[in-house]
Design a protein around this motif. Structure first.
Motif, PDB file in Angstrom:
ATOM      1  N   VAL A   6       0.861  -1.173   0.000  1.00  0.00           N
ATOM      2  CA  VAL A   6       0.000   0.000   0.000  1.00  0.00           C
ATOM      3  C   VAL A   6       0.904   1.232   0.000  1.00  0.00           C
ATOM      4  O   VAL A   6       1.692   1.418   0.924  1.00  0.00           O
ATOM      5  N   TYR A  61       1.065   5.419  -0.293  1.00  0.00           N
ATOM      6  CA  TYR A  61       0.336   6.685  -0.317  1.00  0.00           C
ATOM      7  C   TYR A  61       0.648   7.427  -1.613  1.00  0.00           C
ATOM      8  O   TYR A  61       1.782   7.430  -2.079  1.00  0.00           O
ATOM      9  N   ALA A 109      -4.278  11.057   3.798  1.00  0.00           N
ATOM     10  CA  ALA A 109      -4.964   9.784   4.006  1.00  0.00           C
ATOM     11  C   ALA A 109      -5.748   9.752   5.309  1.00  0.00           C
ATOM     12  O   ALA A 109      -6.675   8.951   5.458  1.00  0.00           O
ATOM     13  N   PHE A 118      -9.501   9.005   5.956  1.00  0.00           N
ATOM     14  CA  PHE A 118     -10.010   7.716   5.505  1.00  0.00           C
ATOM     15  C   PHE A 118      -9.494   6.546   6.340  1.00  0.00           C
ATOM     16  O   PHE A 118      -9.795   5.386   6.035  1.00  0.00           O
ATOM     17  N   ASP A 122     -12.234   4.139   7.954  1.00  0.00           N
ATOM     18  CA  ASP A 122     -12.833   3.220   6.976  1.00  0.00           C
ATOM     19  C   ASP A 122     -11.822   2.183   6.494  1.00  0.00           C
ATOM     20  O   ASP A 122     -12.173   1.017   6.276  1.00  0.00           O
ATOM     21  N   HIS A 123     -10.562   2.595   6.349  1.00  0.00           N
ATOM     22  CA  HIS A 123      -9.509   1.654   5.955  1.00  0.00           C
ATOM     23  C   HIS A 123      -9.331   0.582   7.029  1.00  0.00           C
ATOM     24  O   HIS A 123      -9.227  -0.605   6.709  1.00  0.00           O
ATOM     25  N   TYR A 169     -12.064  -1.899   6.773  1.00  0.00           N
ATOM     26  CA  TYR A 169     -11.770  -2.779   5.626  1.00  0.00           C
ATOM     27  C   TYR A 169     -10.793  -3.875   6.043  1.00  0.00           C
ATOM     28  O   TYR A 169     -11.006  -5.059   5.773  1.00  0.00           O
ATOM     29  N   ASP A 219     -10.480  -1.009  -1.125  1.00  0.00           N
ATOM     30  CA  ASP A 219      -9.875  -0.337   0.024  1.00  0.00           C
ATOM     31  C   ASP A 219     -10.264   1.135  -0.022  1.00  0.00           C
ATOM     32  O   ASP A 219     -10.075   1.803  -1.042  1.00  0.00           O
ATOM     33  N   PRO A 220     -10.817   1.673   1.072  1.00  0.00           N
ATOM     34  CA  PRO A 220     -11.185   3.096   1.082  1.00  0.00           C
ATOM     35  C   PRO A 220     -10.033   4.040   0.725  1.00  0.00           C
ATOM     36  O   PRO A 220     -10.265   5.099   0.149  1.00  0.00           O
ATOM     37  N   PHE A 221      -8.806   3.676   1.041  1.00  0.00           N
ATOM     38  CA  PHE A 221      -7.668   4.491   0.623  1.00  0.00           C
ATOM     39  C   PHE A 221      -7.592   4.554  -0.904  1.00  0.00           C
ATOM     40  O   PHE A 221      -7.344   5.613  -1.479  1.00  0.00           O
ATOM     41  N   HIS A 235      -2.394   0.154  -4.505  1.00  0.00           N
ATOM     42  CA  HIS A 235      -1.918  -1.170  -4.098  1.00  0.00           C
ATOM     43  C   HIS A 235      -1.114  -1.758  -5.242  1.00  0.00           C
ATOM     44  O   HIS A 235      -1.554  -1.735  -6.393  1.00  0.00           O
TER      45      HIS A 235
END
Length: 104
Positions: A7, A9, A16, A19, A22-23, A26, A68-70, A78
């Motif tokens: 992952v 950024y 980030a 989020f 939410d991440h 997930y 993924d929310p990110f 990813h």
């Protein structure tokens, strides 16, 4: 199949931050269903994180990765490396077998 998701950024950790909740949800959801074996931040954390997933094909992990929310919110990407395990430590072999059995 075993998959390593890196992952990364696309900007700063601060971008980030909105989020993260939410991440984390997930991650927790996929740890609970047995798909994610390991997840965590890289060192230094400003680079992103990594996830080790097991038990689904490449197409499925690509779909899950895109959820993924990110990724959805454009603050991370990813990179997926798929591994066909050859030699495995006995402790990990037991974990993988148990994970596989729980899906049957």
């Amino acid at each position: 199949m075993l998959h390593v998701l890196t992952v990364s950024y696309t900007g700063s950790e601060e971008e980030a931050a909105p989020f993260v909740r939410d991440h984390v949800g997930y991650l927790e959801r996929h740890h609970a269903d047995g798909l994610f074996l390991v997840s965590g931040q890289t060192v230094p954390s400003s680079q992103g994180g990594a996830i080790v997933a097991y038990g689904v094909d490449r197409e499925t992990i690509e779909r899950i990765s895109a959820e993924d929310p990110f990724v959805v919110n454009g603050v991370a990407t990813h990179s997926i490396t798929t591994i066909e395990p050859g030699r495995v430590h006995p402790a990990l072999a037991e974990l993988l077998a148990a994970t596989e059995a729980s899906r049957d």
